[in-house]
Scaffold this motif. Structure first.
Motif, PDB file in Angstrom:
ATOM      1  N   MET A   1      91.292  33.467  66.192  1.00 14.25           N
ATOM      2  CA  MET A   1      91.127  32.573  67.317  1.00 14.25           C
ATOM      3  C   MET A   1      89.998  31.592  66.986  1.00 14.25           C
ATOM      4  N   TYR A   2      90.230  30.341  67.290  1.00 10.18           N
ATOM      5  CA  TYR A   2      89.214  29.320  67.050  1.00 10.18           C
ATOM      6  C   TYR A   2      88.180  29.377  68.177  1.00 10.18           C
ATOM      7  N   ARG A   3      86.914  29.316  67.799  1.00 10.67           N
ATOM      8  CA  ARG A   3      85.836  29.266  68.786  1.00 10.67           C
ATOM      9  C   ARG A   3      85.177  27.890  68.729  1.00 10.67           C
ATOM     10  N   TYR A   4      84.912  27.350  69.902  1.00  9.58           N
ATOM     11  CA  TYR A   4      84.251  26.052  70.024  1.00  9.58           C
ATOM     12  C   TYR A   4      82.744  26.263  70.088  1.00  9.58           C
ATOM     13  N   PRO A   5      81.982  25.513  69.314  1.00 15.66           N
ATOM     14  CA  PRO A   5      80.526  25.657  69.357  1.00 15.66           C
ATOM     15  C   PRO A   5      79.971  25.248  70.727  1.00 15.66           C
ATOM     16  N   VAL A   6      78.942  25.963  71.151  1.00 16.78           N
ATOM     17  CA  VAL A   6      78.290  25.677  72.435  1.00 16.78           C
ATOM     18  C   VAL A   6      76.833  25.326  72.137  1.00 16.78           C
ATOM     19  N   ASN A   7      76.447  24.128  72.510  1.00 15.09           N
ATOM     20  CA  ASN A   7      75.081  23.662  72.237  1.00 15.09           C
ATOM     21  C   ASN A   7      74.207  23.661  73.482  1.00 15.09           C
ATOM     22  N   ARG A   8      74.784  24.016  74.627  1.00 22.05           N
ATOM     23  CA  ARG A   8      74.062  23.922  75.901  1.00 22.05           C
ATOM     24  C   ARG A   8      73.597  25.279  76.401  1.00 22.05           C
ATOM     25  N   SER A   9      73.546  26.270  75.535  1.00 21.13           N
ATOM     26  CA  SER A   9      73.178  27.607  75.978  1.00 21.13           C
ATOM     27  C   SER A   9      72.204  28.239  74.988  1.00 21.13           C
ATOM     28  N   PRO A  10      71.164  28.897  75.493  1.00 21.50           N
ATOM     29  CA  PRO A  10      70.218  29.534  74.577  1.00 21.50           C
ATOM     30  C   PRO A  10      70.758  30.810  73.927  1.00 21.50           C
ATOM     31  N   ASN A  11      71.776  31.433  74.511  1.00 24.87           N
ATOM     32  CA  ASN A  11      72.241  32.719  73.985  1.00 24.87           C
ATOM     33  C   ASN A  11      73.708  32.766  73.572  1.00 24.87           C
ATOM     34  N   ILE A  12      74.473  31.732  73.850  1.00 24.67           N
ATOM     35  CA  ILE A  12      75.886  31.695  73.462  1.00 24.67           C
ATOM     36  C   ILE A  12      76.049  30.703  72.322  1.00 24.67           C
TER      37      ILE A  12
ATOM     38  N   MET B   1      83.776  26.100  79.763  1.00 22.58           N
ATOM     39  CA  MET B   1      83.529  25.094  78.735  1.00 22.58           C
ATOM     40  C   MET B   1      82.980  23.793  79.319  1.00 22.58           C
ATOM     41  N   LYS B   2      83.352  23.465  80.537  1.00 20.64           N
ATOM     42  CA  LYS B   2      82.915  22.213  81.161  1.00 20.64           C
ATOM     43  C   LYS B   2      81.542  22.322  81.820  1.00 20.64           C
ATOM     44  N   ASP B   3      81.111  23.527  82.105  1.00 24.22           N
ATOM     45  CA  ASP B   3      79.859  23.715  82.845  1.00 24.22           C
ATOM     46  C   ASP B   3      78.655  23.246  82.026  1.00 24.22           C
ATOM     47  N   ASP B   4      77.713  22.613  82.688  1.00 27.31           N
ATOM     48  CA  ASP B   4      76.488  22.138  82.024  1.00 27.31           C
ATOM     49  C   ASP B   4      75.611  23.293  81.560  1.00 27.31           C
ATOM     50  N   GLU B   5      75.736  24.435  82.227  1.00 28.82           N
ATOM     51  CA  GLU B   5      74.974  25.622  81.862  1.00 28.82           C
ATOM     52  C   GLU B   5      75.940  26.798  81.719  1.00 28.82           C
ATOM     53  N   PRO B   6      76.647  26.876  80.569  1.00 34.02           N
ATOM     54  CA  PRO B   6      77.680  27.898  80.403  1.00 34.02           C
ATOM     55  C   PRO B   6      77.170  29.329  80.548  1.00 34.02           C
ATOM     56  N   GLU B   7      75.924  29.563  80.195  1.00 31.92           N
ATOM     57  CA  GLU B   7      75.394  30.920  80.327  1.00 31.92           C
ATOM     58  C   GLU B   7      75.297  31.340  81.799  1.00 31.92           C
ATOM     59  N   ASN B   8      74.888  30.431  82.660  1.00 33.48           N
ATOM     60  CA  ASN B   8      74.842  30.727  84.094  1.00 33.48           C
ATOM     61  C   ASN B   8      76.247  30.969  84.642  1.00 33.48           C
ATOM     62  N   TYR B   9      77.208  30.143  84.209  1.00 32.48           N
ATOM     63  CA  TYR B   9      78.597  30.329  84.642  1.00 32.48           C
ATOM     64  C   TYR B   9      79.097  31.698  84.176  1.00 32.48           C
ATOM     65  N   PHE B  10      78.787  32.044  82.945  1.00 31.39           N
ATOM     66  CA  PHE B  10      79.191  33.340  82.399  1.00 31.39           C
ATOM     67  C   PHE B  10      78.691  34.480  83.278  1.00 31.39           C
ATOM     68  N   PHE B  11      77.418  34.491  83.616  1.00 29.75           N
ATOM     69  CA  PHE B  11      76.858  35.583  84.414  1.00 29.75           C
ATOM     70  C   PHE B  11      77.404  35.590  85.850  1.00 29.75           C
ATOM     71  N   LYS B  12      77.715  34.438  86.375  1.00 31.77           N
ATOM     72  CA  LYS B  12      78.189  34.357  87.756  1.00 31.77           C
ATOM     73  C   LYS B  12      79.677  34.705  87.901  1.00 31.77           C
ATOM     74  N   TYR B  13      80.517  34.272  86.930  1.00 28.42           N
ATOM     75  CA  TYR B  13      81.962  34.379  87.110  1.00 28.42           C
ATOM     76  C   TYR B  13      82.695  35.271  86.108  1.00 28.42           C
ATOM     77  N   ILE B  14      82.044  35.695  85.037  1.00 29.80           N
ATOM     78  CA  ILE B  14      82.746  36.469  84.003  1.00 29.80           C
ATOM     79  C   ILE B  14      82.120  37.846  83.818  1.00 29.80           C
ATOM     80  N   TYR B  15      80.824  37.886  83.643  1.00 28.30           N
ATOM     81  CA  TYR B  15      80.105  39.137  83.414  1.00 28.30           C
ATOM     82  C   TYR B  15      80.355  40.103  84.566  1.00 28.30           C
ATOM     83  N   CYS B  16      80.730  41.319  84.262  1.00 27.02           N
ATOM     84  CA  CYS B  16      81.010  42.380  85.249  1.00 27.02           C
ATOM     85  C   CYS B  16      82.253  42.118  86.103  1.00 27.02           C
TER      86      CYS B  16
END
Length: 70
Positions: free
Chosen positions: A1-12, A48-63
């Motif tokens: 699977m191709y992964r797109y680089p993320v430059n807007r996150s400190p941990n992703i 992918m569109k979110d300005d802060e993907p890490e915050n989106y991850f914790f709010k909508y994906i994590y758990c």
């Protein structure tokens, strides 16, 4: 699977998605890759569109989706 680089996150580093299997793949800076299962396409697109993907991850994906670490 191709992964797109993320430059807007400190941990992703990168994010990929398999549309057929609905698997979201996230590569973290801790040298861990997680596969999240049964993730709808719109969740991937919003992540992918979110300005802060890490915050989106914790709010909508994590758990909310079952995952497996590689």
């Amino acid at each position: 699977m191709y992964r797109y680089p993320v430059n807007r996150s400190p941990n992703i580093i990168s994010i990929g998605y398999d549309e057929i299997l609905e698997i979201l793949e996230i590569e973290f800076k801790l040298e861990v890759i997680h596969h999240y299962f049964n993730v709808p396409l719109d969740v991937f697109v919003a992540l992918m569109k979110d300005d802060e993907p890490e915050n989106y991850f914790f709010k909508y994906i994590y758990c909310r989706y079952h995952f497996d670490a590689m």
